[in-house]
Design a protein around this motif. Structure first.
Motif, PDB file in Angstrom:
ATOM      1  N   LEU A  73      47.983  10.149 -26.579  1.00  0.00           N
ATOM      2  CA  LEU A  73      47.201   9.787 -27.612  1.00  0.00           C
ATOM      3  C   LEU A  73      47.480  11.528 -28.947  1.00  0.00           C
ATOM      4  O   LEU A  73      47.764  11.920 -28.287  1.00  0.00           O
ATOM      5  N   ASP A  74      48.445  10.729 -30.124  1.00  0.00           N
ATOM      6  CA  ASP A  74      49.153  11.854 -30.886  1.00  0.00           C
ATOM      7  C   ASP A  74      47.309  12.605 -30.922  1.00  0.00           C
ATOM      8  O   ASP A  74      47.275  13.535 -31.724  1.00  0.00           O
ATOM      9  N   SER A  75      46.350  12.281 -31.963  1.00  0.00           N
ATOM     10  CA  SER A  75      45.236  12.291 -32.417  1.00  0.00           C
ATOM     11  C   SER A  75      44.110  11.276 -31.534  1.00  0.00           C
ATOM     12  O   SER A  75      44.431  10.683 -31.018  1.00  0.00           O
ATOM     13  N   TYR A  76      42.426  11.913 -31.526  1.00  0.00           N
ATOM     14  CA  TYR A  76      41.246  11.349 -31.586  1.00  0.00           C
ATOM     15  C   TYR A  76      40.370  11.592 -31.878  1.00  0.00           C
ATOM     16  O   TYR A  76      39.996  12.622 -32.337  1.00  0.00           O
ATOM     17  N   ILE A  77      38.989  10.780 -31.961  1.00  0.00           N
ATOM     18  CA  ILE A  77      38.011  11.386 -32.702  1.00  0.00           C
ATOM     19  C   ILE A  77      37.145  11.507 -32.085  1.00  0.00           C
ATOM     20  O   ILE A  77      37.040   9.799 -31.129  1.00  0.00           O
ATOM     21  N   VAL A  78      35.950  12.019 -31.471  1.00  0.00           N
ATOM     22  CA  VAL A  78      35.619  12.072 -30.310  1.00  0.00           C
ATOM     23  C   VAL A  78      33.827  12.569 -31.013  1.00  0.00           C
ATOM     24  O   VAL A  78      33.350  13.145 -31.906  1.00  0.00           O
ATOM     25  N   PHE A  79      32.573  11.137 -30.310  1.00  0.00           N
ATOM     26  CA  PHE A  79      31.574  11.415 -31.682  1.00  0.00           C
ATOM     27  C   PHE A  79      31.058  10.954 -30.243  1.00  0.00           C
ATOM     28  O   PHE A  79      30.743  10.387 -28.978  1.00  0.00           O
ATOM     29  N   GLU A  80      29.772  12.568 -30.225  1.00  0.00           N
ATOM     30  CA  GLU A  80      28.890  11.983 -29.351  1.00  0.00           C
ATOM     31  C   GLU A  80      27.767  11.144 -30.077  1.00  0.00           C
ATOM     32  O   GLU A  80      27.098  10.723 -31.564  1.00  0.00           O
ATOM     33  N   ASP A  81      26.709  10.368 -29.024  1.00  0.00           N
ATOM     34  CA  ASP A  81      25.408   9.243 -29.124  1.00  0.00           C
ATOM     35  C   ASP A  81      25.129   9.640 -30.957  1.00  0.00           C
ATOM     36  O   ASP A  81      23.543   8.581 -30.390  1.00  0.00           O
ATOM     37  N   ASP A  82      24.163  10.580 -31.352  1.00  0.00           N
ATOM     38  CA  ASP A  82      23.870  11.118 -31.833  1.00  0.00           C
ATOM     39  C   ASP A  82      23.629  11.595 -33.267  1.00  0.00           C
ATOM     40  O   ASP A  82      22.655  12.468 -33.530  1.00  0.00           O
ATOM     41  N   ILE A  83      24.688  10.487 -33.718  1.00  0.00           N
ATOM     42  CA  ILE A  83      25.419  10.798 -34.965  1.00  0.00           C
ATOM     43  C   ILE A  83      25.132  10.058 -35.639  1.00  0.00           C
ATOM     44  O   ILE A  83      24.911   8.729 -35.961  1.00  0.00           O
ATOM     45  N   ASP A  84      25.014  10.310 -37.683  1.00  0.00           N
ATOM     46  CA  ASP A  84      24.984   9.183 -38.106  1.00  0.00           C
ATOM     47  C   ASP A  84      25.741   9.496 -38.840  1.00  0.00           C
ATOM     48  O   ASP A  84      26.697  10.333 -39.342  1.00  0.00           O
ATOM     49  N   PHE A  85      26.167   8.221 -40.077  1.00  0.00           N
ATOM     50  CA  PHE A  85      27.394   7.847 -40.954  1.00  0.00           C
ATOM     51  C   PHE A  85      27.326   8.491 -42.322  1.00  0.00           C
ATOM     52  O   PHE A  85      26.099   7.651 -42.676  1.00  0.00           O
ATOM     53  N   ILE A  86      27.293   8.517 -42.994  1.00  0.00           N
ATOM     54  CA  ILE A  86      27.575   8.211 -44.570  1.00  0.00           C
ATOM     55  C   ILE A  86      28.281   6.733 -44.769  1.00  0.00           C
ATOM     56  O   ILE A  86      28.779   6.544 -44.381  1.00  0.00           O
TER      57      ILE A  86
END
Length: 191
Positions: A73-86
């Protein structure tokens, strides 16, 4: 990766924490995001002064990085399970990616800035900017470029991973979204 395309997404979550996944999965699905759940590692520390949760978090992020490298993969995003989004996250993220230089190391979608943020590039029509910052704590939501995969995998277990990523941030190719695209929720963590 096209600068307009949202990269591959990993969601780090302890498999026994169904309460967290019951919150975050419907949220990610409602945004139309495709993601892979990575069952977070949970183990006692070995040859380090890190606490169990810090060590487990460190190992989990390194494992995700290893998977990204194996898959080329050229890049990736990681989210932990305690986030919220705008609101408008899916529409806003590509706008930030257009501002990102090709030679970046990390892009923080949220974080605790421990140093002054300098505006790198602005998009006044969308009221957003990318900033540079030499010290950002948090691993809740960030993007990793392949240029630092090996470095992340080889970080020593001296301090929590968000602190150790400071070695990469010091080079000046780490960026942060202004304003942040997500944040950590105030939820219970038992590791």
């Amino acid at each position: 990766m096209s600068q307009k395309t949202i990269p591959y997404i990993f969601l780090i979550s302890l498999l026994r924490r169904t309460d967290r996944r019951n919150r975050i999965i419907p949220l990610l699905d409602s945004l139309g995001l495709q993601y892979e759940i990575f069952g977070a590692i949970e183990t006692e520390p070995v040859n380090t002064s890190l606490k169990k949760g810090e060590y487990s978090c460190f190992l989990s992020h390194q494992a995700v990085c290893r998977i990204a490298e194996e898959r080329k993969l050229d890049s990736y995003i990681v989210f932990e399970d305690d986030i919220d989004f705008i609101e408008g996250f899916v529409e806003k993220l590509p706008q930030y990616l257009k501002l990102l230089p090709n030679n970046y190391d990390l892009l923080y979608l949220s974080g605790n800035h421990q140093s002054r943020v300098q505006v790198y590039k602005q998009d006044l029509s969308n009221n957003i900017a990318l900033g540079t910052c030499s010290r950002i704590y948090s691993t809740a939501a960030f993007m990793v470029h392949s240029s630092v995969y090996k470095e992340i995998q080889n970080l020593p277990y001296l301090q929590p991973i968000d602190v150790m990523l400071g070695q990469i941030q010091q080079r000046g190719y780490t960026f942060t979204a202004i304003p942040s695209l997500c944040w950590q929720t105030d939820c219970y963590s038992d590791i």
